[in-house]
Write a protein that holds these residues in place. Structure first.
Motif, PDB file in Angstrom:
ATOM      1  N   VAL A 101      -2.103  70.173 -18.786  1.00 27.45           N
ATOM      2  CA  VAL A 101      -1.108  69.307 -18.806  1.00 27.45           C
ATOM      3  C   VAL A 101      -1.431  67.964 -18.737  1.00 27.45           C
ATOM      4  N   VAL A 102      -0.319  66.951 -19.490  1.00 25.94           N
ATOM      5  CA  VAL A 102      -0.757  65.563 -19.506  1.00 25.94           C
ATOM      6  C   VAL A 102       0.075  64.684 -18.692  1.00 25.94           C
ATOM      7  N   LEU A 103      -0.327  63.926 -17.875  1.00 26.53           N
ATOM      8  CA  LEU A 103       0.612  63.121 -16.895  1.00 26.53           C
ATOM      9  C   LEU A 103       0.294  61.732 -17.523  1.00 26.53           C
ATOM     10  N   GLY A 104       1.478  60.986 -17.538  1.00 29.69           N
ATOM     11  CA  GLY A 104       1.420  59.668 -17.948  1.00 29.69           C
ATOM     12  C   GLY A 104       2.437  58.822 -17.087  1.00 29.69           C
ATOM     13  N   HIS A 105       1.991  57.634 -16.604  1.00 32.22           N
ATOM     14  CA  HIS A 105       2.759  56.820 -15.892  1.00 32.22           C
ATOM     15  C   HIS A 105       3.054  55.395 -16.585  1.00 32.22           C
ATOM     16  N   SER A 106       4.319  54.813 -16.567  1.00 29.55           N
ATOM     17  CA  SER A 106       4.734  53.835 -17.401  1.00 29.55           C
ATOM     18  C   SER A 106       4.135  53.760 -18.715  1.00 29.55           C
ATOM     19  N   PRO A 176       5.520  42.080  -4.332  1.00 28.43           N
ATOM     20  CA  PRO A 176       6.723  42.845  -3.381  1.00 28.43           C
ATOM     21  C   PRO A 176       6.540  44.425  -3.444  1.00 28.43           C
ATOM     22  N   ALA A 177       6.231  44.764  -4.450  1.00 26.75           N
ATOM     23  CA  ALA A 177       5.939  46.051  -4.669  1.00 26.75           C
ATOM     24  C   ALA A 177       5.230  46.826  -3.613  1.00 26.75           C
ATOM     25  N   PHE A 178       3.951  46.058  -2.975  1.00 32.24           N
ATOM     26  CA  PHE A 178       3.311  46.772  -1.965  1.00 32.24           C
ATOM     27  C   PHE A 178       3.458  46.192  -0.434  1.00 32.24           C
ATOM     28  N   ALA A 179       4.609  45.479  -0.376  1.00 32.04           N
ATOM     29  CA  ALA A 179       4.761  44.947   1.096  1.00 32.04           C
ATOM     30  C   ALA A 179       4.709  45.933   1.936  1.00 32.04           C
ATOM     31  N   ASP A 180       5.297  46.922   1.827  1.00 32.13           N
ATOM     32  CA  ASP A 180       5.392  47.992   2.991  1.00 32.13           C
ATOM     33  C   ASP A 180       4.717  49.435   2.440  1.00 32.13           C
ATOM     34  N   ASP A 181       3.702  49.177   1.607  1.00 34.88           N
ATOM     35  CA  ASP A 181       3.028  50.433   0.953  1.00 34.88           C
ATOM     36  C   ASP A 181       1.306  49.983   0.753  1.00 34.88           C
ATOM     37  N   TRP A 182       0.983  49.079   1.657  1.00 37.73           N
ATOM     38  CA  TRP A 182      -0.472  48.475   1.229  1.00 37.73           C
ATOM     39  C   TRP A 182      -1.537  49.820   1.798  1.00 37.73           C
ATOM     40  N   LEU A 237       9.866  61.854 -13.900  1.00 40.58           N
ATOM     41  CA  LEU A 237      10.210  61.438 -12.392  1.00 40.58           C
ATOM     42  C   LEU A 237      10.354  60.025 -12.584  1.00 40.58           C
ATOM     43  N   TRP A 238      11.492  59.448 -12.310  1.00 42.95           N
ATOM     44  CA  TRP A 238      11.567  57.963 -12.227  1.00 42.95           C
ATOM     45  C   TRP A 238      12.052  57.297 -10.874  1.00 42.95           C
ATOM     46  N   ALA A 239      11.575  56.058 -10.656  1.00 35.58           N
ATOM     47  CA  ALA A 239      11.697  55.277  -9.643  1.00 35.58           C
ATOM     48  C   ALA A 239      13.135  54.497  -9.620  1.00 35.58           C
ATOM     49  N   PRO A 240      13.887  54.474  -8.393  1.00 35.89           N
ATOM     50  CA  PRO A 240      14.888  53.657  -8.496  1.00 35.89           C
ATOM     51  C   PRO A 240      14.703  52.180  -8.476  1.00 35.89           C
ATOM     52  N   ARG A 241      13.591  51.791  -8.046  1.00 38.34           N
ATOM     53  CA  ARG A 241      13.188  50.372  -7.895  1.00 38.34           C
ATOM     54  C   ARG A 241      12.275  49.846  -8.871  1.00 38.34           C
ATOM     55  N   GLY A 242      12.190  48.752  -9.381  1.00 41.32           N
ATOM     56  CA  GLY A 242      11.244  48.364 -10.491  1.00 41.32           C
ATOM     57  C   GLY A 242       9.822  47.696  -9.975  1.00 41.32           C
ATOM     58  N   LEU A 243       9.258  46.863 -10.973  1.00 43.34           N
ATOM     59  CA  LEU A 243       7.842  46.417 -10.778  1.00 43.34           C
ATOM     60  C   LEU A 243       7.701  45.403  -9.513  1.00 43.34           C
ATOM     61  N   PRO A 272      13.155  59.083  -4.396  1.00 40.27           N
ATOM     62  CA  PRO A 272      14.136  58.152  -3.693  1.00 40.27           C
ATOM     63  C   PRO A 272      12.954  57.477  -2.807  1.00 40.27           C
ATOM     64  N   GLY A 273      13.099  56.090  -2.644  1.00 41.92           N
ATOM     65  CA  GLY A 273      12.466  55.281  -1.932  1.00 41.92           C
ATOM     66  C   GLY A 273      11.054  54.856  -2.318  1.00 41.92           C
ATOM     67  N   VAL A 274      10.917  54.727  -3.825  1.00 43.58           N
ATOM     68  CA  VAL A 274       9.882  54.191  -4.296  1.00 43.58           C
ATOM     69  C   VAL A 274      10.040  53.059  -5.415  1.00 43.58           C
ATOM     70  N   ASN A 275       9.088  52.391  -5.650  1.00 41.53           N
ATOM     71  CA  ASN A 275       9.026  51.506  -6.671  1.00 41.53           C
ATOM     72  C   ASN A 275       8.345  51.840  -7.905  1.00 41.53           C
ATOM     73  N   HIS A 276       8.269  51.069  -8.908  1.00 44.46           N
ATOM     74  CA  HIS A 276       7.409  51.466 -10.219  1.00 44.46           C
ATOM     75  C   HIS A 276       5.850  51.739  -9.945  1.00 44.46           C
ATOM     76  N   TYR A 277       5.393  50.894  -8.789  1.00 40.84           N
ATOM     77  CA  TYR A 277       4.097  51.221  -8.419  1.00 40.84           C
ATOM     78  C   TYR A 277       3.871  52.330  -7.430  1.00 40.84           C
ATOM     79  N   THR A 278       4.580  52.264  -6.416  1.00 43.93           N
ATOM     80  CA  THR A 278       4.127  53.331  -5.306  1.00 43.93           C
ATOM     81  C   THR A 278       4.710  54.781  -5.859  1.00 43.93           C
ATOM     82  N   ILE A 279       5.343  54.787  -6.896  1.00 48.53           N
ATOM     83  CA  ILE A 279       5.688  56.242  -7.184  1.00 48.53           C
ATOM     84  C   ILE A 279       4.321  57.008  -7.304  1.00 48.53           C
TER      85      ILE A 279
END
Length: 312
Positions: A101-106, A176-182, A237-243, A272-279
Motif C-alpha cells: 500500500v502506498v500512502l501519499g499526502h499533499s 493557523p493550522a495548529f492553533a487548536d492542534d499543537w 481522503l480530503w480536508a474541508p479546510r486548507g493550509l 470532517p473537522g481537519v485542515n490540510h495539516y491536521t488530517i
C-alpha cells in the motif's frame, strides 16, 4: 528520535541519483509484516507521520525524506514527480518486497500516483490524502501565480532564518493550522525541519525543490498521465479546510466529484473537522487515515482490493 510511542523506529540511507536518500522505518525487517510506503508533502519530511505511526502498531512504515527535503535536502535536481518515483523505487528495492500500500499526502499523493503508474508492480493500492487530484488553474492565472497563491506563505518561510529552535517553534505555534492542534509530534516535526547553526538556522526544504515540484504537479504531464491511466484501487481522503485553516481547502465536493465519477477505481471521503495539516498530524485526522490504511491492507490480504463503488 521521532516523538512516537513506538520503539521500532530507525533510519536508513539509500543510494539514489546524486547521493543518499534518507528514510525512516517504523517496524522490524520482516517480509511478512504488513507494510506501507508513506510519502510526505511539498515542504515536509518523514516526521509528519509520527502520529500515524502510533495509530498503526504492527504495521511497517517506510517513509522517506524526499529529494530536496529533510536529511535528503542536499540531493540535487532535477526534481519533479518522475524523479521522486525513481527514488521511491530505489528505496523499496533496498528495504521491501512489493506490492504494498502506498500512502501519499499533499504533493506526496501526486508522487504516489506517478510512482504507481511507472512502477505498478510495487503497488497494491493507493491511499491519497488531500492531494493527487488536479488543482486546475483559474482562467488567466499562470502556473507561477498559482504557486504563489497556494504556497506563498510556505515559500516565504523557506527563505527565512531563525536564531534558535524556540523561535522557529513559536513561528509554528502561531500557524493557523495548529492553533487548536499543537502536540508533541508537531513540535518534533518543527525541530527536525531546522538545519544549520545559530543564529542562522534555516528550514530544510530547498526553494528550488518546492518550486520545481509545484510546477510539475500543476502543469506537468506525468501527473496527468498517471491519473488518466489510474488502474490501482485508490481512496482519497480530503480536508474541508486548507493550509491556513481556511475554508474551502484545496478541494470541494464539486471538484472531487467531477474526477471521482470518471474513475471507477477511486473512492472519496471528506474527513470532517481537519485542515490540510491536521488530517495527518492531528489525532482525529490521523485516526481516519490509519483506518483507511488498515482497510487497504485488509483488502490486499483478502483479494477484495478495487471493489469500491465510484465516488462514494
Amino acid at each position: 528520535m521521532a516523538e512516537t510511542s513506538r520503539k521500532d523506529y530507525s533510519t536508513i540511507d539509500v543510494p539514489v541519483r546524486g547521493g543518499l536518500l534518507h528514510a525512516a522505518v517504523w517496524g522490524e525487517e520482516n517480509p511478512a509484516a504488513p507494510t506501507i510506503l508513506a510519502v510526505h508533502g511539498v515542504t515536509s519530511s518523514h516526521m509528519q507521520w509520527t502520529v500515524l505511526a502510533d495509530a498503526l502498531p504492527g504495521v511497517r512504515i517506510i517513509a522517506p525524506d524526499l529529494r530536496g527535503r529533510g536529511r535528503s535536502n542536499a540531493l540535487p535536481g532535477p526534481f519533479g514527480m518522475a524523479a521522486h518515483a525513481q527514488d521511491l523505487a530505489a528505496l523499496l528495492d533496498a528495504v521491501s518486497a512489493g506490492p504494498i500500500v502506498v500512502l501519499g499526502h499533499s504533493m506526496g499523493a501526486f508522487a504516489a500516483q506517478v510512482f504507481a503508474h511507472a512502477y505498478p508492480q510495487w503497488v497494491s493500492s493507493l491511499v491519497l490524502v488531500d492531494g493527487g487530484l488536479p488543482l486546475p488553474l483559474p482562467p488567466g492565472v499562470s502556473v507561477d501565480q498559482a504557486i504563489d497563491e497556494i504556497l506563498g506563505p510556505a515559500a516565504a518561510r523557506l527563505s527565512m532564518s531563525f536564531p534558535d529552535h524556540e523561535t522557529y517553534l513559536e513561528f509554528w505555534r502561531r500557524h493557523p493550522a495548529f492553533a487548536d492542534d499543537w502536540n508533541d509530534a508537531v513540535e518534533a516535526y518543527a525541530r527536525y525541519d531546522l538545519l544549520g547553526e545559530a543564529p542562522y538556522f534555516r528550514p530544510a526544504t530547498t526553494v528550488d525543490a518546492m518550486t520545481e515540484d509545484s510546477r510539475d504537479l500543476l502543469a506537468g504531464d506525468s501527473v496527468r498521465h498517471a491519473l488518466q491511466d489510474l488502474n490501482h484501487p485508490a481512496v482519497l481522503l480530503w480536508a474541508p479546510r486548507g493550509l491556513l485553516d481556511e475554508s474551502p481547502g484545496l478541494y470541494t465536493h464539486e471538484s472531487v466529484d467531477a474526477w471521482a465519477g470518471s474513475h471507477r477505481s477511486l473512492r472519496t471521503e471528506v474527513v470532517p473537522g481537519v485542515n490540510h495539516y491536521t488530517i495527518v498530524m492531528g489525532s482525529s485526522g490521523a485516526a481516519r487515515v490509519a483506518a483507511a490504511v488498515k482497510e487497504a491492507l485488509d483488502a490486499g490480504r483478502t483479494g477484495t482490493a478495487g471493489r469500491y463503488p465510484p465516488g462514494d
